[in-house]
Design a protein around this motif. Structure first.
Motif, PDB file in Angstrom:
ATOM      1  N   TRP A  52       0.748  -1.341   0.367  1.00  0.00           N
ATOM      2  CA  TRP A  52      -0.075  -0.065   0.326  1.00  0.00           C
ATOM      3  C   TRP A  52       0.358   1.465   0.019  1.00  0.00           C
ATOM      4  O   TRP A  52       1.631   1.411   0.445  1.00  0.00           O
ATOM      5  CB  TRP A  52      -0.979  -0.319   1.512  1.00  0.00           C
ATOM      6  CG  TRP A  52      -1.517   1.036   1.385  1.00  0.00           C
ATOM      7  CD1 TRP A  52      -3.213   1.401   0.052  1.00  0.00           C
ATOM      8  CD2 TRP A  52      -1.895   2.294   2.425  1.00  0.00           C
ATOM      9  NE1 TRP A  52      -3.554   2.180   1.132  1.00  0.00           N
ATOM     10  CE2 TRP A  52      -2.768   3.045   2.224  1.00  0.00           C
ATOM     11  CE3 TRP A  52      -0.421   2.596   3.024  1.00  0.00           C
ATOM     12  CZ2 TRP A  52      -3.177   4.342   2.564  1.00  0.00           C
ATOM     13  CZ3 TRP A  52      -0.709   4.041   4.039  1.00  0.00           C
ATOM     14  CH2 TRP A  52      -1.652   4.622   3.843  1.00  0.00           C
ATOM     15  N   LYS A  74       0.629   6.348  -0.203  1.00  0.00           N
ATOM     16  CA  LYS A  74      -0.067   7.134  -0.432  1.00  0.00           C
ATOM     17  C   LYS A  74       1.502   8.377  -0.511  1.00  0.00           C
ATOM     18  O   LYS A  74       1.785   8.192   0.469  1.00  0.00           O
ATOM     19  CB  LYS A  74      -0.903   6.918   0.478  1.00  0.00           C
ATOM     20  CG  LYS A  74      -2.286   8.387   0.782  1.00  0.00           C
ATOM     21  CD  LYS A  74      -2.409   8.025  -0.722  1.00  0.00           C
ATOM     22  CE  LYS A  74      -3.747   6.924  -0.282  1.00  0.00           C
ATOM     23  NZ  LYS A  74      -4.659   6.520  -1.725  1.00  0.00           N
ATOM     24  N   ASN A  77      -6.935  -2.832   2.446  1.00  0.00           N
ATOM     25  CA  ASN A  77      -6.347  -1.697   1.593  1.00  0.00           C
ATOM     26  C   ASN A  77      -7.677  -0.465   1.657  1.00  0.00           C
ATOM     27  O   ASN A  77      -7.722   0.631   1.508  1.00  0.00           O
ATOM     28  CB  ASN A  77      -6.872  -2.200   0.188  1.00  0.00           C
ATOM     29  CG  ASN A  77      -6.211  -0.787  -1.218  1.00  0.00           C
ATOM     30  OD1 ASN A  77      -4.939  -0.582  -0.992  1.00  0.00           O
ATOM     31  ND2 ASN A  77      -6.789   0.008  -1.613  1.00  0.00           N
ATOM     32  N   THR A  78      -9.188  -0.894   1.965  1.00  0.00           N
ATOM     33  CA  THR A  78     -10.082   0.230   2.350  1.00  0.00           C
ATOM     34  C   THR A  78     -10.755   0.898   3.297  1.00  0.00           C
ATOM     35  O   THR A  78     -10.210   2.091   2.823  1.00  0.00           O
ATOM     36  CB  THR A  78     -11.682  -0.624   1.832  1.00  0.00           C
ATOM     37  OG1 THR A  78     -11.129  -1.755   0.509  1.00  0.00           O
ATOM     38  CG2 THR A  78     -12.638   0.583   1.760  1.00  0.00           C
ATOM     39  N   ASN A  83      -7.328   3.480   3.251  1.00  0.00           N
ATOM     40  CA  ASN A  83      -6.855   4.241   2.263  1.00  0.00           C
ATOM     41  C   ASN A  83      -7.656   5.090   3.148  1.00  0.00           C
ATOM     42  O   ASN A  83      -8.099   6.543   3.142  1.00  0.00           O
ATOM     43  CB  ASN A  83      -8.426   4.352   0.923  1.00  0.00           C
ATOM     44  CG  ASN A  83      -6.738   3.605  -0.096  1.00  0.00           C
ATOM     45  OD1 ASN A  83      -5.557   4.102   0.324  1.00  0.00           O
ATOM     46  ND2 ASN A  83      -7.636   2.613  -0.282  1.00  0.00           N
ATOM     47  N   ASP A  84      -9.301   5.091   3.317  1.00  0.00           N
ATOM     48  CA  ASP A  84      -9.968   6.250   4.437  1.00  0.00           C
ATOM     49  C   ASP A  84      -9.435   6.418   5.244  1.00  0.00           C
ATOM     50  O   ASP A  84     -10.029   8.012   5.937  1.00  0.00           O
ATOM     51  CB  ASP A  84     -11.122   5.222   5.086  1.00  0.00           C
ATOM     52  CG  ASP A  84     -12.757   5.543   5.507  1.00  0.00           C
ATOM     53  OD1 ASP A  84     -13.259   5.131   6.165  1.00  0.00           O
ATOM     54  OD2 ASP A  84     -12.775   6.608   4.681  1.00  0.00           O
ATOM     55  N   THR A 114      -7.266   9.559   3.906  1.00  0.00           N
ATOM     56  CA  THR A 114      -8.009  10.656   3.555  1.00  0.00           C
ATOM     57  C   THR A 114      -9.013  11.701   4.823  1.00  0.00           C
ATOM     58  O   THR A 114      -8.964  12.493   4.414  1.00  0.00           O
ATOM     59  CB  THR A 114      -9.550   9.355   2.388  1.00  0.00           C
ATOM     60  OG1 THR A 114      -8.949   9.365   1.588  1.00  0.00           O
ATOM     61  CG2 THR A 114     -10.401  10.614   2.314  1.00  0.00           C
TER      62      THR A 114
END
Length: 450
Positions: free
Chosen positions: A245, A247, A275-276, A279-280, A283
């Motif tokens: 992962w 970012k 993964n979801t 990202n959450d 964010t």
């Protein structure tokens, strides 16, 4: 949202003629000289263009042009039903002056009407001089609401796709088993049917692989930020329980190696959830350190898999090594759940151990609190993140595990090689050790040199 606003203003700036802006500025010199949108054909033409862009992109705030006089900005044409022609743009963002000739995005800024995201693009004449700007805005609260909704939609769609794939696989398997009694009498026909059904199952799993690969970061994006790096990724099955992962947030990189419970389809489903959630988390909160991110991830896994209460159905979880790298200062922050960070500096191996508990699961009696460690990297330092698949592989003359001690020694032995060559060497070492044995787990190793 920045990308969306950038695209809107860039398109509009290419459609608005600079001579039309000049005409409006010179022919209507005073504030409120234009009181109605249809008062002037040129004004009305630009107004319609801005209105169409606002409505077509479902923006809740007006799009407008502005022009610079000395060090002050004044409004020109807007998508509003009521013009506010040549009114002064009071308390405009300070960055606006620096973006006047090049355009770009305005990071979150405060005004008396709230917190905003904005983008501007220059309107240039035939010799390249900037005559004015097109500006589009979005409230920060609206942006967060849209982002949260999109994340929930992505989670729902991803889970639905996996459920459909599993259903297809089970259906295909049932059909194969139903034909078992006919094998002795119709051997050739059954063989063809079996091959067809196996192909359907394989195609379904390959489709699952494409879905899983679509959520993985694009390697070229990682290499652009970390040119001296490699990712050795070798799933045991078609789909994998390991995933990496990545970012990038401004000048900061977040990168992780994650080892989910199991491999194959169950591990792949866990990787989609992990993964979801990652990202959450970033964010919603971009300034969390790695330890705080892992605390949030642990809570998300426990909540998603319903691992609290009397009716716990899943003990699944994941191990992770997560780094935060500041590209401008080479400051590194690390947090791990059952996974370490290896730092090699001048032929010396420094080990940063992660915490001794995993993400998720119900075997831990009290609240987990993941800690963040901090290192000041130096030029030519190398770091390595990895799952347990490489050192756990059986092979060699006595068919034993490769083990972590041998892995450390091999990393030290290849330090003079470029990072891309290190990936090739690690892959060759793995296959030479494995020989004719079966791969026992997913393999994931990330190496980065500074």
């Amino acid at each position: 949202m920045h990308n969306k606003l950038d695209a809107i203003v860039s398109t509009l700036a290419s459609q608005i003629k600079a001579e039309h802006i000049d005409y409006l500025i010179n022919h209507f010199p005073e504030v409120d000289d234009i009181k109605y949108n249809n008062q002037d054909d040129v004004y009305n033409e630009i107004h319609q263009l801005l209105s169409d862009a606002k409505n077509g992109n479902r923006l809740k705030t007006d799009i407008y042009t502005i022009h610079l006089v000395d060090s002050s900005f004044f409004f020109g044409v807007s998508s509003s039903a009521n013009p506010y022609f040549k009114h002064e743009y009071v308390k405009f963002p300070a960055e606006l002056l620096s973006l006047y000739n090049k355009g770009g995005s305005l990071d979150f800024y405060e005004s008396e009407n709230g917190t905003w995201l904005s983008a501007v693009a220059p309107i240039r004449n035939s010799i390249g001089n900037t005559i004015g700007l097109v500006q589009a805005d979005e409230r920060f609260d609206d942006f967060i609401s849209q982002a949260r909704s999109q994340i929930y939609i992505n989670i729902s769609v991803s889970l639905l796709i996996f459920i459909i794939i599993i259903f297809i696989m089970v259906s295909a398997l049932k059909k194969i088993l139903k034909k078992e009694d006919e094998l002795s009498e119709k051997l050739m026909l059954s063989k063809q049917q079996l091959e067809r059904k196996n192909k359907e199952m394989a195609d379904s799993i390959k489709y699952a692989k494409r879905i899983q690969e679509s959520i993985l970061p694009i390697k070229d994006n990682i290499l652009q930020s970390l040119p001296q790096s490699f990712i050795l990724y070798q799933p045991k099955d078609i789909v994998s329980g390991d995933f990496y992962w990545y970012k990038k947030i401004e000048n900061k990189i977040l990168i992780a190696v994650v080892d989910c419970t199991g491999h194959g389809v169950p591990g792949a489903l866990m990787s989609m959830i992990g993964n979801t959630l990652l990202n959450d988390i970033v964010t919603k909160s971009k300034n969390l350190n790695p330890g705080e991110i892992l605390n949030q991830l642990n809570k998300g896994i426990v909540r998603t898999l319903k691992q609290k209460g009397n009716n716990v159905l899943s003990q699944d979880g994941m191990d992770i090594a997560l780094c935060e790298i500041h590209l401008d200062t080479l400051l590194l922050k690390f947090s791990g759940a059952q996974r370490p960070l290896y730092l090699i500096r001048e032929a010396n191996l420094i080990i940063a151990k992660g915490d001794s508990f995993s993400i998720g699961g119900t075997s831990f009696d009290h609240e987990k609190n993941f800690q963040a460690q901090q290192f000041q990297l130096l030029k030519d330092d190398s770091i390595y993140l990895f799952s347990d698949g490489y050192p756990d592989q059986f092979g060699g003359e006595k068919n034993k595990k490769y083990l972590i001690g041998k892995f450390k020694k091999y990393l030290l032995s290849i330090q003079d090689s470029p990072m891309r060559e290190q990936e090739t060497l690690l892959r060759s070492e793995f296959y030479n050790w494995m020989g004719d044995e079966e791969q026992v787990d997913d393999i994931l190793v990330i190496g980065i040199k500074f």
